[in-house]
Design a protein around this motif. Structure first.
Motif, PDB file in Angstrom:
ATOM      1  N   MET A 174      24.148  55.962 107.816  1.00 27.03           N
ATOM      2  CA  MET A 174      25.396  56.004 107.618  1.00 27.03           C
ATOM      3  C   MET A 174      26.177  57.518 107.848  1.00 27.03           C
ATOM      4  O   MET A 174      25.453  58.401 107.227  1.00 27.03           O
ATOM      5  N   PRO A 175      27.235  57.878 108.223  1.00 28.60           N
ATOM      6  CA  PRO A 175      27.644  59.268 108.628  1.00 28.60           C
ATOM      7  C   PRO A 175      28.382  59.465 107.286  1.00 28.60           C
ATOM      8  O   PRO A 175      29.703  59.807 107.338  1.00 28.60           O
ATOM      9  N   VAL A 176      27.528  59.986 106.224  1.00 29.97           N
ATOM     10  CA  VAL A 176      28.152  60.567 104.968  1.00 29.97           C
ATOM     11  C   VAL A 176      27.775  62.115 105.088  1.00 29.97           C
ATOM     12  O   VAL A 176      26.944  62.634 105.512  1.00 29.97           O
ATOM     13  N   THR A 177      28.974  62.430 104.457  1.00 31.38           N
ATOM     14  CA  THR A 177      28.897  64.284 104.416  1.00 31.38           C
ATOM     15  C   THR A 177      29.157  64.531 102.880  1.00 31.38           C
ATOM     16  O   THR A 177      29.907  63.920 102.163  1.00 31.38           O
ATOM     17  N   ILE A 178      28.227  65.258 102.271  1.00 28.60           N
ATOM     18  CA  ILE A 178      28.685  65.502 100.762  1.00 28.60           C
ATOM     19  C   ILE A 178      28.933  66.870 100.563  1.00 28.60           C
ATOM     20  O   ILE A 178      28.478  67.666 101.028  1.00 28.60           O
ATOM     21  N   ALA A 179      30.086  66.924  99.675  1.00 25.62           N
ATOM     22  CA  ALA A 179      30.546  68.388  99.346  1.00 25.62           C
ATOM     23  C   ALA A 179      30.186  68.602  97.754  1.00 25.62           C
ATOM     24  O   ALA A 179      30.345  67.690  97.001  1.00 25.62           O
ATOM     25  N   ARG A 180      29.576  69.748  97.678  1.00 27.37           N
ATOM     26  CA  ARG A 180      29.213  70.255  96.175  1.00 27.37           C
ATOM     27  C   ARG A 180      29.988  71.308  95.829  1.00 27.37           C
ATOM     28  O   ARG A 180      29.576  72.660  96.084  1.00 27.37           O
ATOM     29  N   PRO A 181      31.371  71.498  95.456  1.00 21.43           N
ATOM     30  CA  PRO A 181      32.267  72.498  95.287  1.00 21.43           C
ATOM     31  C   PRO A 181      31.920  72.983  93.621  1.00 21.43           C
ATOM     32  O   PRO A 181      31.424  72.136  92.811  1.00 21.43           O
ATOM     33  N   THR A 182      32.419  74.199  93.583  1.00 20.74           N
ATOM     34  CA  THR A 182      32.298  74.787  92.172  1.00 20.74           C
ATOM     35  C   THR A 182      33.948  74.481  91.590  1.00 20.74           C
ATOM     36  O   THR A 182      34.478  73.729  91.911  1.00 20.74           O
ATOM     37  N   ASN A 183      34.150  75.185  90.546  1.00 20.98           N
ATOM     38  CA  ASN A 183      35.215  74.717  89.621  1.00 20.98           C
ATOM     39  C   ASN A 183      36.451  75.062  90.372  1.00 20.98           C
ATOM     40  O   ASN A 183      36.695  76.287  90.819  1.00 20.98           O
ATOM     41  N   ASN A 184      37.343  73.858  90.313  1.00 21.64           N
ATOM     42  CA  ASN A 184      38.341  73.803  91.100  1.00 21.64           C
ATOM     43  C   ASN A 184      39.501  74.168  90.117  1.00 21.64           C
ATOM     44  O   ASN A 184      39.556  73.877  88.993  1.00 21.64           O
ATOM     45  N   TYR A 185      40.613  75.092  90.694  1.00 21.93           N
ATOM     46  CA  TYR A 185      41.948  75.069  89.837  1.00 21.93           C
ATOM     47  C   TYR A 185      43.023  75.137  90.630  1.00 21.93           C
ATOM     48  O   TYR A 185      42.728  75.283  92.126  1.00 21.93           O
ATOM     49  N   GLY A 186      44.354  74.723  90.214  1.00 21.22           N
ATOM     50  CA  GLY A 186      45.372  74.730  91.118  1.00 21.22           C
ATOM     51  C   GLY A 186      46.480  73.915  90.461  1.00 21.22           C
ATOM     52  O   GLY A 186      46.527  73.387  89.168  1.00 21.22           O
ATOM     53  N   SER A 187      47.536  73.469  91.262  1.00 23.23           N
ATOM     54  CA  SER A 187      48.668  72.456  90.680  1.00 23.23           C
ATOM     55  C   SER A 187      48.050  71.116  90.220  1.00 23.23           C
ATOM     56  O   SER A 187      47.078  70.631  90.964  1.00 23.23           O
ATOM     57  N   TYR A 188      48.549  70.319  89.416  1.00 17.61           N
ATOM     58  CA  TYR A 188      48.323  69.067  89.015  1.00 17.61           C
ATOM     59  C   TYR A 188      46.988  69.127  88.329  1.00 17.61           C
ATOM     60  O   TYR A 188      46.461  67.928  88.233  1.00 17.61           O
ATOM     61  N   GLN A 189      46.314  70.009  87.775  1.00 17.25           N
ATOM     62  CA  GLN A 189      45.257  69.757  87.199  1.00 17.25           C
ATOM     63  C   GLN A 189      45.808  69.208  85.682  1.00 17.25           C
ATOM     64  O   GLN A 189      46.056  70.058  85.159  1.00 17.25           O
ATOM     65  N   PHE A 190      45.006  68.303  85.228  1.00 20.39           N
ATOM     66  CA  PHE A 190      45.019  67.633  84.038  1.00 20.39           C
ATOM     67  C   PHE A 190      44.706  68.652  82.895  1.00 20.39           C
ATOM     68  O   PHE A 190      43.751  69.459  82.867  1.00 20.39           O
ATOM     69  N   PRO A 191      45.810  68.938  81.776  1.00 19.05           N
ATOM     70  CA  PRO A 191      45.448  69.932  80.956  1.00 19.05           C
ATOM     71  C   PRO A 191      44.460  69.903  79.732  1.00 19.05           C
ATOM     72  O   PRO A 191      44.353  70.551  78.911  1.00 19.05           O
TER      73      PRO A 191
END
Ligand code: NAD
Ligand code: DAU
Length: 345
Positions: A174-191
Motif C-alpha cells: 500500500m502506498p503509505v508515507t509516514i511523517a514524524r514531525p516535532t512539536n507544532n505551533y501556530g493558529s488554532y492550537q487547543f489551549p
C-alpha cells in the motif's frame, strides 16, 4: 483533472491548517474533512474553508467501521491525510482508553478502507515521540531507522499506528508515507498545549505552569511548514517512505517561556514550577536530513518569527480561545454540529 483529498482530524489544530493550506495551494483539489468533533475538534477552526464549494465536512469516527465505510461509499479519494488522533500526553496518562481506540483502532479501520478503495497515497501523521526520549547530557539524535521506544500511552498508541502503517506497506504494497514531525505551533492550537496555554494565561493575567525543572527540550515547528511537508510527501515521496520533519529549534521549556514573557512584556514572576509530568520525556532530537535531501524540504519560519506570529494570532483571536477555556464552545454539541456519517457511532 482535480484530485480529492481526505483529511481526518481536520477540525483540530494541524488538520484545519492543512485544509486551509490545501485549498489555497491546490486550487483544483476538493478537500473532505472527516472529524468526530471531540473536545479538541472545533468547526470554528474551519472558518477559512467554510462556504468554499471545494470543501465538504463529514462528521464521523475513524474507529467506527460503519462511519468510515459510509465515507468511502460516498467519496472517491486520491489522497488520504490521516491526522485524527487523541493527542494530549497528559490526558493519555489520565485515561489511555480513547487513545487506544482512536489512534490504534482508528488507524486500522482507515487503512483497511483506504486499501480497499485503492487510494493513490495515504499520508500517515505519526510523531517524533514514537522514538522515545533522549536523556539529558546526550547529543544523540534519531533518524528514520532508529528503534521505536515510546514511553507514554499517547506515544505508545502512535507507535502502534505507525507500525500498522508500515505493515500495510510490506504486506499489501500500500502506498503509505509516514511523517514524524516535532512539536507544532501556530493558529488554532487547543489551549491545553504548552505554547497557547502560556500565551492565553498571560493575557488572562495567570501564571505559566512549568513542569518540573523546565529543562526538558522540545523542537518547535511552525504549522504551515508541517503542512508544506505533508503535501510534498503526498505528491513526491516514494511509497513506503518515512520522514522526520524537524525545525532544528530545540530549546528548553523554561527558555521558551522566557521568550514568550519577553514578547508579551511580562516578567519572571509569571513562571510557576509545578509537579512534573510522570515519565516526562526529556528530549526528541531528530535528524531530518532525509526529507531535505529527497524532497527538498526545509522549514521556512524560524522560532522568533513564528512566536511573534502566534502571539499576535492569540491576541487577535481572543473570542476563539476564550470560548474554549470557559467551556462555552461545548454548548454547540448536538445542536449546530452535523450528524455522524452512516448513522450512530
Ligand atoms: P488536535 O488534538 O488538535 O486535533 C485532533 C483532531 O482529531 C480533532 O479535531 C478531533 O476531533 C479529531 N478526532 C479525535 N478522535 C477522532 C476520531 N475517533 N475520529 C475522527 N476524528 C477524531 O491534534 P493536532 O495537534 O492537530 O495533531 C494532529 C495529528 O498530528 C495527530 O495525529 C498527532 O498525533 C500528530 N502530531 C501532532 C503534533 C503537534 O505538535 N501538535 C506533532 C507531531 C504529530
Ligand atoms: O513532539 C510532538 C508532540 O508534541 C505531539 O505528538 C503531541 O500530540 C503534542 O501534544 C506535543 O506533545 P508534548 O507533550 O511535547 O506537548 P505539550 O504542549 O503538552 O508540552 C510541551 C512541553 O511543555 C513538554 O515538555 C511538557 C511541557 N509543559 C506542558 C504543559 C501543558 C509544561 O511545562 N507545562 C504545561 O502546562
Amino acid at each position: 483533472m482535480g484530485e480529492r483529498a481526505l483529511v481526518t482530524g481536520g477540525a483540530g489544530f494541524i488538520g484545519s491548517n492543512l485544509i486551509a493550506y490545501l485549498l489555497r495551494e491546490r486550487p483544483d483539489w476538493d478537500v473532505v474533512c472527516f472529524d468526530k468533533l471531540t473536545y479538541a475538534g472545533n468547526l470554528a477552526n474551519l472558518r477559512l474553508a467554510e462556504g468554499n464549494p471545494r470543501f465538504t465536512f463529514v462528521r464521523g469516527d475513524v474507529a467506527s467501521s460503519e462511519n468510515v465505510h459510509a465515507l468511502f461509499a460516498e467519496h472517491s479519494f486520491t489522497f488520504v491525510f490521516h491526522l485524527a488522533a487523541e493527542t494530549h500526553v497528559d490526558r493519555s496518562i489520565q485515561d489511555a482508553a480513547p487513545f487506544v481506540r482512536t489512534n490504534l483502532v482508528g488507524t486500522a479501520v482507515l487503512l483497511e478502507a483506504a486499501r480497499a478503495a485503492g487510494v493513490a497515497r495515504f499520508v500517515h501523521m505519526s510523531t517524533d515521540e514514537v522514538y522515545g526520549s533522549i536523556p539529558a547530557g546526550s547529543d544523540e539524535s534519531f533518524d528514520e531507522s532508529s528503534p521505536l521506544r515510546p514511553r507514554n500511552p499517547y506515544s505508545a498508541t502512535k507507535a502502534g499506528a505507525d507500525l500498522l502503517c508500515q505493515s500495510y506497506v510490506t504486506t499489501f504494497e500500500m502506498p503509505v508515507t509516514i511523517a514524524r514531525p516535532t512539536n507544532n505551533y501556530g493558529s488554532y492550537q487547543f489551549p491545553e498545549k504548552f505554547l497557547p496555554l502560556m500565551i492565553t494565561n498571560l493575557i488572562e493575567g495567570r501564571p505559566i505552569p512549568i513542569y518540573g525543572s523546565g529543562e526538558n527540550l522540545r523542537d518547535w515547528l511552525y504549522v504551515e511548514d508541517t503542512c508544506r511537508a505533508l503535501l510534498m510527501m503526498a505528491e513526491k515521496a516514494e511509497p513506503g517512505a518515512i520522514y522526520n520533519v524537524a525545525a532544528d529549534e530545540l530549546i528548553p521549556n523554561i527558555e521558551l517561556a522566557r521568550r514568550v514573557l519577553s514578547l508579551m512584556g511580562q516578567g519572571p514572576e509569571m513562571l510557576r514550577h509545578v509537579k512534573d509530568r510522570p515519565g516526562h520525556d526529556f528530549c526528541y532530537r531528530l535528524n531530518a536530513q532525509r526529507i531535505r535531501e529527497e524532497l527538498g524540504f526545509t522549514p521556512s519560519v524560524g522560532l522568533d518569527e513564528g512566536l511573534s506570529r502566534v502571539v499576535a494570532w492569540y491576541r487577535e483571536n481572543e473570542s476563539w480561545w476564550r470560548e474554549i477555556k470557559t467551556g462555552e464552545y461545548v454548548k454547540y454539541f448536538g445542536r449546530q454540529y452535523p450528524e455522524i456519517a452512516g448513522g450512530s457511532q
